[in-house]
Enzyme design. Structure first.
Site, PDB file in Angstrom:
ATOM      1  N   HIS A 321       3.726  -4.547   0.804  1.00  0.00           N
ATOM      2  CA  HIS A 321       3.103  -5.714   1.442  1.00  0.00           C
ATOM      3  C   HIS A 321       4.156  -6.689   1.972  1.00  0.00           C
ATOM      4  O   HIS A 321       5.340  -6.613   1.606  1.00  0.00           O
ATOM      5  CB  HIS A 321       2.168  -6.427   0.460  1.00  0.00           C
ATOM      6  CG  HIS A 321       2.854  -7.073  -0.714  1.00  0.00           C
ATOM      7  ND1 HIS A 321       3.440  -8.323  -0.647  1.00  0.00           N
ATOM      8  CD2 HIS A 321       3.021  -6.643  -1.985  1.00  0.00           C
ATOM      9  CE1 HIS A 321       3.936  -8.644  -1.820  1.00  0.00           C
ATOM     10  NE2 HIS A 321       3.707  -7.635  -2.663  1.00  0.00           N
ATOM     11  N   CYS A 353       5.975  -4.398  -6.654  1.00  0.00           N
ATOM     12  CA  CYS A 353       5.579  -3.988  -5.309  1.00  0.00           C
ATOM     13  C   CYS A 353       6.816  -3.778  -4.432  1.00  0.00           C
ATOM     14  O   CYS A 353       7.928  -4.141  -4.804  1.00  0.00           O
ATOM     15  CB  CYS A 353       4.684  -5.051  -4.677  1.00  0.00           C
ATOM     16  SG  CYS A 353       3.071  -5.221  -5.481  1.00  0.00           S
TER      17      CYS A 353
END
Length: 377
Positions: A321, A353
């Site tokens: 992301h 992430c």
């Protein structure tokens, strides 16, 4: 003188039927009055004693014997597998020899079937212990290899004067080794252990690539041999794949085995590492809000954070992301550092992430689909 002819002509002769009845009566009396020790002769052939005869037992078919041979071969393969991973096999070898003898000496179909059932039961019983031995050995191999690597490759962080260990994503303190331990704690069935074995082999494969790539001086925006090896291993040379190098903090995008794009990224910090493995895009989302799973007051807590482009690659909440609060990506940004934005949230690696700039994340969002492969190593 009297005429005697008259006497003879008037006398009656015995009747024929009467004589026959007398004869039969005499025979019956004689047969009923046998002397002791005497036996009467049989009156017909149907009264003769019959010789008993035993029908031959059906032969054990070649098909049944073939099943026995196959089960023994399978049993021996499991025993060999346990030996390969340095497990104890004495009791299983004794069972094998006993089963082999029972099958070889069976003379009837029922006795062979009984021996075959026992062999099958032993084959079933050995599988879970064999899987446990294999996983234990694989886990030991991974831990030993990672520990040796970490000890030889420290990373001293001048920002906070703390020394970290490269390859922490694979260790059993904060890395993927903790996932293995959690999975083993919950494992019960053969299928559970087989899945853990598959995962551990994946981690070993990726760690080997990580080690090789760490000493590769090829520029990050060019094809790396370790990338191609992993694409081949995971059968992804015929499609689009995102390949993330933890050592380089770089993402390379391949399509049909050809490099099409390169991005710098920031992955998980030492306490919250990005999980290595062969994953895939599970969802594509825009304009979502990330909420911290840690309680407020925890050093891992963060306020609700809007995300423009998010591609989830693992159901535990791991995404590729955008991280609009960062300005710096690339080598060593997973460790504590001073980001030029001055935002303290950018001074650390992610919570696991794969972070990218907003423009780069948009490019990824526009080019990937559900099930697009993501290899992290």
């Amino acid at each position: 003188m009297h005429d005697l002819r008259g006497v003879f002509t008037t006398a009656k002769r015995p009747d024929g039927m009467l004589c026959l009845l007398c004869s039969l009566t005499l025979c019956l009396l004689l047969s009923a009055c046998q002397l002791p020790g005497q036996t009467s002769a049989p009156t017909s052939s149907s009264q003769q004693p019959q010789a008993s005869s035993t029908s031959a037992a059906p032969a054990i078919s070649d098909s049944l014997k073939s099943q026995g041979s196959m089960e023994l071969q399978t049993f021996q393969q499991w025993i060999t597998q346990i030996k390969t991973y340095e497990g104890q096999t004495d009791s299983y070898q004794q069972q094998y020899l006993s089963d082999q003898h029972a099958l070889q000496t069976a003379r009837t179909v029922s006795s062979y079937q009984s021996a075959l059932a026992q062999t099958r039961a032993h084959v079933t019983a050995i599988q879970l212990p064999a899987a446990k031995v294999e996983e234990s050995r694989l886990q030991q191999q991974l831990q030993q290899q990672v520990s040796d690597w970490e000890n030889k490759h420290p990373h001293h962080d001048s920002y906070n004067n703390i020394t970290y260990k490269m390859g922490f994503e694979y260790d059993n303190q904060t890395g993927i080794g903790t996932w293995i331990n959690d999975d083993l704690s919950a494992a019960k069935t053969l299928a559970d252990y087989q899945q853990i074995i598959e995962n551990t082999n994946m981690y070993l494969t990726n760690f080997k690539a990580y080690v090789a790539n760490s000493s590769d001086t090829t520029p990050s925006n060019q094809v790396h041999q370790t990338d191609l090896q992993l694409l081949t291993t995971y059968h992804k040379m015929d499609r689009e794949v995102l390949v993330v190098s933890l050592a380089e903090q770089t993402m390379r995008v391949y399509n049909q085995g050809k490099l099409t794009k390169t991005f710098q990224v920031t992955t998980g910090q030492p306490d919250k590492p990005t999980p290595p493995g062969s994953w895939w895009v599970e969802s594509r989302q825009t304009h979502i809000v990330f909420k911290s799973s840690d309680p407020k007051g925890s050093r891992y807590w963060y306020p609700d954070t809007p995300i423009n482009y998010g591609m989830q690659y693992h159901s535990n909440g791991y995404y590729v992301h955008d991280s609009w609060w960062r300005a710096e990506y690339g080598p060593n940004t997973q460790f504590p550092h001073q980001d030029v934005t001055g935002d303290t949230a950018a001074d650390l690696g992610s919570h696991g992430c794969v972070n990218m700039s907003t423009n780069d994340a948009k490019w990824i969002y526009d080019h990937v689909q559900l099930f697009t492969g993501i290899i992290i190593y």
